[in-house]
Design a protein around this motif. Structure first.
Motif, PDB file in Angstrom:
ATOM      1  N   GLY A  31      77.859 -24.709  44.273  1.00 37.49           N
ATOM      2  CA  GLY A  31      76.955 -25.613  44.991  1.00 37.49           C
ATOM      3  C   GLY A  31      77.151 -25.509  46.494  1.00 37.49           C
ATOM      4  O   GLY A  31      78.283 -25.568  46.987  1.00 37.49           O
ATOM      5  N   VAL A  33      77.160 -27.196  49.650  1.00 42.69           N
ATOM      6  CA  VAL A  33      77.194 -28.527  50.264  1.00 42.69           C
ATOM      7  C   VAL A  33      78.099 -28.503  51.510  1.00 42.69           C
ATOM      8  O   VAL A  33      78.885 -29.409  51.742  1.00 42.69           O
ATOM      9  CB  VAL A  33      77.653 -29.613  49.254  1.00 42.69           C
ATOM     10  N   THR A  96      75.717 -33.729  41.283  1.00 42.84           N
ATOM     11  CA  THR A  96      75.973 -34.360  39.988  1.00 42.84           C
ATOM     12  C   THR A  96      77.138 -33.623  39.325  1.00 42.84           C
ATOM     13  O   THR A  96      77.201 -32.385  39.388  1.00 42.84           O
ATOM     14  CB  THR A  96      74.726 -34.275  39.077  1.00 42.84           C
ATOM     15  N   GLY A 104      68.856 -36.171  34.442  1.00 36.35           N
ATOM     16  CA  GLY A 104      68.009 -36.935  35.353  1.00 36.35           C
ATOM     17  C   GLY A 104      68.765 -37.744  36.391  1.00 36.35           C
ATOM     18  O   GLY A 104      68.159 -38.557  37.103  1.00 36.35           O
ATOM     19  N   ILE A 105      70.064 -37.540  36.502  1.00 38.01           N
ATOM     20  CA  ILE A 105      70.843 -38.351  37.448  1.00 38.01           C
ATOM     21  C   ILE A 105      70.443 -38.041  38.894  1.00 38.01           C
ATOM     22  O   ILE A 105      70.220 -38.957  39.699  1.00 38.01           O
ATOM     23  CB  ILE A 105      72.357 -38.153  37.218  1.00 38.01           C
ATOM     24  N   SER A 107      67.631 -36.849  39.985  1.00 38.29           N
ATOM     25  CA  SER A 107      66.269 -37.355  40.204  1.00 38.29           C
ATOM     26  C   SER A 107      66.301 -38.861  40.443  1.00 38.29           C
ATOM     27  O   SER A 107      65.595 -39.377  41.317  1.00 38.29           O
ATOM     28  CB  SER A 107      65.391 -37.038  38.989  1.00 38.29           C
ATOM     29  N   GLU A 133      70.831 -20.641  44.365  1.00 45.50           N
ATOM     30  CA  GLU A 133      71.615 -21.651  43.639  1.00 45.50           C
ATOM     31  C   GLU A 133      71.486 -23.041  44.247  1.00 45.50           C
ATOM     32  O   GLU A 133      72.359 -23.880  44.082  1.00 45.50           O
ATOM     33  CB  GLU A 133      73.100 -21.246  43.563  1.00 45.50           C
ATOM     34  N   GLY A 134      70.414 -23.293  44.989  1.00 49.04           N
ATOM     35  CA  GLY A 134      70.189 -24.626  45.532  1.00 49.04           C
ATOM     36  C   GLY A 134      69.327 -25.444  44.590  1.00 49.04           C
ATOM     37  O   GLY A 134      69.218 -25.132  43.397  1.00 49.04           O
ATOM     38  N   LEU A 138      64.045 -28.734  42.059  1.00 46.75           N
ATOM     39  CA  LEU A 138      64.171 -30.191  41.866  1.00 46.75           C
ATOM     40  C   LEU A 138      63.381 -30.927  42.954  1.00 46.75           C
ATOM     41  O   LEU A 138      62.594 -31.833  42.667  1.00 46.75           O
ATOM     42  CB  LEU A 138      65.651 -30.582  41.925  1.00 46.75           C
ATOM     43  N   ARG A 141      59.661 -30.654  42.472  1.00 50.16           N
ATOM     44  CA  ARG A 141      59.225 -31.541  41.389  1.00 50.16           C
ATOM     45  C   ARG A 141      59.124 -32.985  41.875  1.00 50.16           C
ATOM     46  O   ARG A 141      58.278 -33.754  41.397  1.00 50.16           O
ATOM     47  CB  ARG A 141      60.212 -31.429  40.220  1.00 50.16           C
TER      48      ARG A 141
HETATM   49  C1  LIG Z   1      71.058 -29.948  41.915  1.00 46.85           C
HETATM   50  C2  LIG Z   1      71.792 -31.001  41.099  1.00 46.85           C
HETATM   51  C3  LIG Z   1      72.182 -32.155  42.036  1.00 46.85           C
HETATM   52  C4  LIG Z   1      70.875 -31.511  39.998  1.00 46.85           C
HETATM   53  O1  LIG Z   1      71.549 -32.584  39.318  1.00 46.85           O
HETATM   54  P1  LIG Z   1      71.050 -33.145  37.900  1.00 46.85           P
HETATM   55  O2  LIG Z   1      71.573 -34.531  37.771  1.00 46.85           O
HETATM   56  O3  LIG Z   1      71.351 -32.190  36.850  1.00 46.85           O
HETATM   57  O4  LIG Z   1      69.471 -33.211  38.145  1.00 46.85           O
HETATM   58  P2  LIG Z   1      68.319 -33.664  37.152  1.00 46.85           P
HETATM   59  O5  LIG Z   1      68.868 -33.876  35.779  1.00 46.85           O
HETATM   60  O6  LIG Z   1      67.598 -34.793  37.787  1.00 46.85           O
HETATM   61  O7  LIG Z   1      67.396 -32.377  37.172  1.00 46.85           O
HETATM   62  C5  LIG Z   1      68.048 -31.148  36.936  1.00 46.85           C
HETATM   63  C6  LIG Z   1      67.241 -29.946  36.837  1.00 46.85           C
HETATM   64  O8  LIG Z   1      68.006 -29.020  36.041  1.00 46.85           O
HETATM   65  C7  LIG Z   1      67.421 -28.855  34.742  1.00 46.85           C
HETATM   66  N1  LIG Z   1      68.469 -28.919  33.715  1.00 46.85           N
HETATM   67  C8  LIG Z   1      68.271 -29.157  32.438  1.00 46.85           C
HETATM   68  N2  LIG Z   1      69.418 -29.108  31.761  1.00 46.85           N
HETATM   69  C9  LIG Z   1      70.376 -28.849  32.668  1.00 46.85           C
HETATM   70  C10 LIG Z   1      71.786 -28.714  32.556  1.00 46.85           C
HETATM   71  N3  LIG Z   1      72.433 -28.807  31.374  1.00 46.85           N
HETATM   72  N4  LIG Z   1      72.486 -28.486  33.669  1.00 46.85           N
HETATM   73  C11 LIG Z   1      71.854 -28.399  34.851  1.00 46.85           C
HETATM   74  N5  LIG Z   1      70.530 -28.520  34.983  1.00 46.85           N
HETATM   75  C12 LIG Z   1      69.779 -28.742  33.897  1.00 46.85           C
HETATM   76  C13 LIG Z   1      66.433 -29.966  34.662  1.00 46.85           C
HETATM   77  O9  LIG Z   1      65.353 -29.593  33.830  1.00 46.85           O
HETATM   78  C14 LIG Z   1      65.958 -30.104  36.101  1.00 46.85           C
HETATM   79  O10 LIG Z   1      65.079 -29.050  36.419  1.00 46.85           O
HETATM   80  P3  LIG Z   1      64.434 -28.782  37.878  1.00 46.85           P
HETATM   81  O11 LIG Z   1      65.505 -28.084  38.700  1.00 46.85           O
HETATM   82  O12 LIG Z   1      63.274 -27.886  37.664  1.00 46.85           O
HETATM   83  O13 LIG Z   1      64.082 -30.078  38.483  1.00 46.85           O
HETATM   84  C15 LIG Z   1      73.073 -30.419  40.439  1.00 46.85           C
HETATM   85  O14 LIG Z   1      72.725 -29.282  39.707  1.00 46.85           O
HETATM   86  C16 LIG Z   1      74.166 -30.082  41.436  1.00 46.85           C
HETATM   87  O15 LIG Z   1      75.032 -30.908  41.747  1.00 46.85           O
HETATM   88  N6  LIG Z   1      74.138 -28.830  41.960  1.00 46.85           N
HETATM   89  C17 LIG Z   1      75.124 -28.377  42.941  1.00 46.85           C
HETATM   90  C18 LIG Z   1      74.942 -29.035  44.298  1.00 46.85           C
HETATM   91  C19 LIG Z   1      73.594 -28.754  44.923  1.00 46.85           C
HETATM   92  O16 LIG Z   1      73.079 -27.657  44.904  1.00 46.85           O
HETATM   93  N7  LIG Z   1      73.021 -29.847  45.484  1.00 46.85           N
HETATM   94  C20 LIG Z   1      71.810 -29.774  46.249  1.00 46.85           C
HETATM   95  C21 LIG Z   1      72.228 -29.595  47.670  1.00 46.85           C
HETATM   96  S1  LIG Z   1      70.831 -29.724  48.750  1.00 46.85           S
END
Ligand SMILES: CC(C)(COP(=O)(O)OP(=O)(O)OC[C@H]1O[C@@H](n2cnc3c(N)ncnc32)[C@H](O)[C@@H]1OP(=O)(O)O)[C@@H](O)C(=O)NCCC(=O)NCCS
Length: 178
Positions: A31, A33, A96, A104-105, A107, A133-134, A138, A141
């Motif tokens: 990630g 960050v 997350t 959905g956390i 979101s 990998e960003g 999300l 959407r």
């Molecule tokens: C980006 C991040 C915050 C998303 O957290 P999350 O709580 O999984 O988010 P949501 O559940 O609301 O949505 C996750 C997305 O992953 C998809 N997803 C489904 N199952 C998943 C899984 N098991 N693991 C990860 N993503 C999954 C969802 O469909 C959704 O799709 P989308 O990217 O098209 O919107 C998380 O992956 C993360 O911490 N990444 C590393 C840090 C980072 O890149 N942060 C953004 C910095 S700007």
């Protein structure tokens, strides 16, 4: 998601530990960050100590997604912007825990961040995310508009440069004057 509660994070030792652990794990998993892997605990805690102090002074709000007492997700709303941009806020440090992704956390955290920004009089939010990998899909959407890409912007946690994608979203009517 039903058992996870979103609320501002206080500056307790428990919060500091949880946020630091979350960021170390996030960086270890690629990630982007602002840090490189391996992120040591001291550097993570220094960052969050400063962030929570800035939150205590009202410059920003650090929201946590709590599973019981454990922070399993976070996002920061930056409120203190230059005098000529009082209607603007910035979003950052959305993460997350790996164990809780895809529920959905993030979101829900973003919805809470937007509601809070609106309450604080913000109408325009800006954020950026790594090209590789960003979280661009999300943000798209969630209605964020892609302003553009800056190539070679930062190193990925495990090395190698990646671009950054800039996004914006209008969340309330714009003010007529500052
Ligand atoms: C980006 C991040 C915050 C998303 O957290 P999350 O709580 O999984 O988010 P949501 O559940 O609301 O949505 C996750 C997305 O992953 C998809 N997803 C489904 N199952 C998943 C899984 N098991 N693991 C990860 N993503 C999954 C969802 O469909 C959704 O799709 P989308 O990217 O098209 O919107 C998380 O992956 C993360 O911490 N990444 C590393 C840090 C980072 O890149 N942060 C953004 C910095 S700007």
């Amino acid at each position: 998601m039903s058992d996870v509660v979103i609320r501002p994070v206080d500056a307790s030792p428990r919060s500091l530990n949880d946020l630091s652990d979350l960021m170390i794990e996030t960086v270890a998993n690629g990630g982007s960050v602002s840090f490189l892997h391996p992120l040591d605990e001291g550097r993570a805690k220094t960052f969050w100590t400063g962030a929570l102090a800035a939150a205590a002074s009202g410059e920003r709000v650090v929201l946590g997604a709590f599973d019981g007492e454990r922070i399993v997700g976070t996002v920061t709303v930056f409120l203190a912007l230059p005098q000529n941009q009082p209607h603007r806020g910035e979003i950052g440090k959305l993460m997350t825990a790996v164990s809780h992704r895809g529920r959905g956390i993030a979101s829900t955290l973003m919805a809470a961040a937007e509601a809070l920004a609106r309450e604080r009089g913000k109408s325009l939010l800006v954020l950026d995310t790594a090209e590789e990998e960003g979280a661009a899909s999300l943000y798209e959407r969630l209605g964020y508009i892609r302003a553009g890409l800056i190539p070679h912007y930062a190193f990925k946690p495990q090395g190698g440069l990646t671009g950054t994608v800039l996004f914006w979203k209008q969340i309330a009517p714009l003010p007529d004057h500052a």
